[in-house]
Each structure stands twice: as structure tokens, then as C-alpha cells.
Design a protein around this motif. Structure first.
Motif, PDB file in Angstrom:
ATOM      1  N   LEU A   9       0.923  16.268  -0.271  1.00  0.00           N
ATOM      2  CA  LEU A   9       1.703  17.062   0.669  1.00  0.00           C
ATOM      3  C   LEU A   9       1.923  16.269   1.952  1.00  0.00           C
ATOM      4  O   LEU A   9       1.065  15.497   2.370  1.00  0.00           O
ATOM      5  CB  LEU A   9       0.979  18.368   0.985  1.00  0.00           C
ATOM      6  N   GLU A 116       6.076  23.687  -3.185  1.00  0.00           N
ATOM      7  CA  GLU A 116       5.160  22.562  -3.385  1.00  0.00           C
ATOM      8  C   GLU A 116       3.704  22.938  -3.109  1.00  0.00           C
ATOM      9  O   GLU A 116       2.837  22.715  -3.964  1.00  0.00           O
ATOM     10  CB  GLU A 116       5.597  21.372  -2.531  1.00  0.00           C
ATOM     11  N   ALA A 119       2.504  25.439  -5.767  1.00  0.00           N
ATOM     12  CA  ALA A 119       2.237  24.831  -7.071  1.00  0.00           C
ATOM     13  C   ALA A 119       0.862  24.184  -7.093  1.00  0.00           C
ATOM     14  O   ALA A 119       0.108  24.297  -8.071  1.00  0.00           O
ATOM     15  CB  ALA A 119       3.314  23.802  -7.401  1.00  0.00           C
ATOM     16  N   LEU A 120       0.496  23.499  -5.992  1.00  0.00           N
ATOM     17  CA  LEU A 120      -0.829  22.891  -5.907  1.00  0.00           C
ATOM     18  C   LEU A 120      -1.901  23.970  -5.919  1.00  0.00           C
ATOM     19  O   LEU A 120      -2.915  23.848  -6.627  1.00  0.00           O
ATOM     20  CB  LEU A 120      -0.929  22.047  -4.634  1.00  0.00           C
TER      21      LEU A 120
END
Length: 306
Positions: A9, A116, A119-120
Motif C-alpha cells: 500500500l 486495495e 482486499a488486503l
């Protein structure tokens, strides 16, 4: 050995890793102020160059981050004591592990974040039937759809709102008031001076570059939050809990210290009444940021304390 999940990230979402890094370091101490075994485990499972990108952990800062989390935990626990089957909506939650610290076995939990970081989160944290992940920019109202407010709603925003512009904060608060009448909201803010520092490219305590934080609020400006919507019935300060050592002693007493009273990070709780939808345009909550300054805001992340 657990399978490690690569995290890459950047920008505001990277601050979710910064927060995990410090919270896990504090939680691993035998005298920790915030027992959080899920965070300690998560730190080992996320493949990310923490020290290289974020600098060394400062123990005082790790405790400060943990005390802030503990302050939020107290608000959530009080809400769930009054509304055992209520819904907690965590905006820009990143890799926060609060659910596993406060869950009463009956609450419903909604995490709202960008694709993002979400999703992690979905890959490294187990989510059960009472937890829901919603991919959405927190500035859009569509994340509010499908939430049952009948059993009570608490909206939390830990380390998020300072990355929005003042008008966006005003609109988000007003939208929450109208979507969840009778509900409540808790969020933290950095000071106006700290906000100004981030907009000049200042580095954080660990030496990493801080994302710009367009919105800062001092304690004296807290009353302006009422201007966001006429149905905001209560605006209260949430003091930090006591902790370890001098910092831990000072944390809950900061409001009484002249040098800190007007220039400190704040945790604020709003309670929503019931009122007709806001027909006017609310005045933006004031900030030191000049018009158009800052970066395009993003959801996930937790700001370092000012």
C-alpha cells in the motif's frame, strides 16, 4: 509457519500498515496497555518492509497509538452495552483489529474502505457472518444502503477524517445524521498546527513522509461541528485512557495542561437526534487549509498523533 501475504500500500492507505506496526509493537509488551494478540499475529503475517519504509518503532508513539485505540474501544463497548445487537460501521478501517477486541458475540460490523486496502484486509483477517466488507469511497452515500439501523448504529472513523477536506467532512457527518437518526459517531482529529505541518511535507516521528492532512481541528473549534446538521444533539470529548509511565499519566489529563489544551489530537463523539432532512447547505467545518490544498483524499489509514 503461516503463509505471509505481501502488502504494498502507498499514500494514505499505507498508514494502515504504520498503525498496525506500532499497535502490534505495543501489544507485544508484557506491560501493554492494549492486549491485542490478533494485531501481534497479523504483524508477522503481513510481508512488508516495515522498518525500511516506516522507520523504527518509537515506544512512546506505539503507546499513544494504543491509547487512542483503547479510547475508541471504550466508546464501542459502551454502545454495545446499550445496543447488544447494534451495528458498528468502521470507516476506512484498514488493518484495525478492533472487532476482535470488543465483539460481544451479537454485534454486526460493517467495514467500509477502498478496494486495495479492503482486499488486503480480506486476505489476512478472518471475517464471520456478522461482519461485512463494503468497497466504497466513504464520501459516497451508497455505503449507507442496506444497513439496518433499528437496533442502533455507531459510525467510527479512526485516523480517517483528517485526510478529507473540510466541506467533505461536513457533508459526511450530515449524511450520517440523516441516514442513521438516533445513532452516533466517533472520530479523531489532528490539531490545526499539525495539519499545517503535513501540508508542508513534514516527516513523521519515524522519519517517513506524512500524507497531507487537509482538515485539522482544535478543541476550541469543536462546537462548530454542530453546524454540520441541526439534528446533532450532543458533541462530547472522549479523553484518552490512562496508560504507562509519564505519557500514560498525562494522556487523560491533556485537556487540563495549558501547553496541550488547545493543540492536541482529539477524539470526539456525536449523538444524532431525529430531525427533518437538512434543507440548507451546512457551513464547512473550519480548518487552516487554504482552498484547494491537500491531496485527493482516500479512505484507509490512521494518522499519527500531533
Amino acid at each position: 509457519m503461516p503463509v505471509r501475504v505481501t502488502a504494498d500500500l502507498k499514500g494514505v492507505p499505507e498508514t494502515a500498515l504504520w498503525t498496525l506496526y506500532h499497535r502490534a509493537a505495543e501489544a507485544a509488551r508484557p506491560d501493554t496497555v492494549l492486549p491485542d494478540p490478533r494485531a501481534v499475529q497479523l504483524r508477522t503475517e503481513v510481508d512488508f518492509p516495515f522498518a525500511e519504509r516506516l522507520g523504527a518503532v518509537r515506544p512512546w508513539l506505539a503507546q499513544a497509538i494504543a491509547l487512542r485505540a483503547l479510547g475508541f474501544d471504550g466508546v464501542v463497548r459502551a454502545f454495545l452495552a446499550a445496543h447488544p445487537e447494534g451495528t458498528v460501521i468502521a470507516l476506512g478501517e484498514g488493518l484495525e483489529t478492533q472487532f476482535w477486541r470488543v465483539d460481544n458475540g451479537r454485534a454486526h460490523w460493517v467495514t467500509v474502505d477502498l478496494a486495495e486496502p479492503l482486499a488486503l484486509r480480506g486476505r489476512v483477517l478472518p471475517h464471520g457472518a456478522r461482519q461485512r466488507l463494503v468497497v466504497c469511497d466513504i464520501r459516497e452515500r451508497r455505503w449507507m444502503a442496506g444497513i439496518d439501523a433499528a437496533r442502533g448504529v455507531l459510525v467510527t472513523a479512526q485516523g480517517v477524517l483528517m485526510y478529507l477536506r473540510p466541506a467533505e467532512v461536513t457533508r459526511l457527518i450530515a449524511d450520517c445524521v440523516e441516514a442513521f437518526p438516533g445513532g452516533s459517531m466517533v472520530f479523531d482529529t489532528v490539531s490545526r498546527r499539525f495539519s499545517a505541518r503535513t501540508r508542508t511535507g513534514a516527516k513523521g516521528p519515524g522519519g517517513h513522509r506524512l500524507p497531507p492532512m487537509p482538515w485539522g481541528m482544535d478543541a476550541a473549534g469543536r462546537g462548530q461541528l454542530r453546524a454540520a446538521h441541526p439534528a446533532i444533539g450532543e458533541v462530547t470529548d472522549v479523553p484518552l485512557p490512562a496508560g504507562r509511565g509519564f505519557l500514560g499519566y498525562l494522556a487523560p489529563r491533556a485537556a487540563a495542561v495549558p501547553l496541550l489544551r488547545g493543540d492536541r489530537p482529539l477524539i470526539t463523539r456525536l449523538r444524532f437526534g431525529t430531525a427533518p432532512p437538512n434543507s440548507g447547505t451546512a457551513a464547512p467545518i473550519s480548518t487552516t487549509a487554504p482552498p484547494g490544498s491537500g491531496t485527493a483524499p482516500s479512505n484507509s489509514g490512521t494518522a499519527p498523533p500531533s
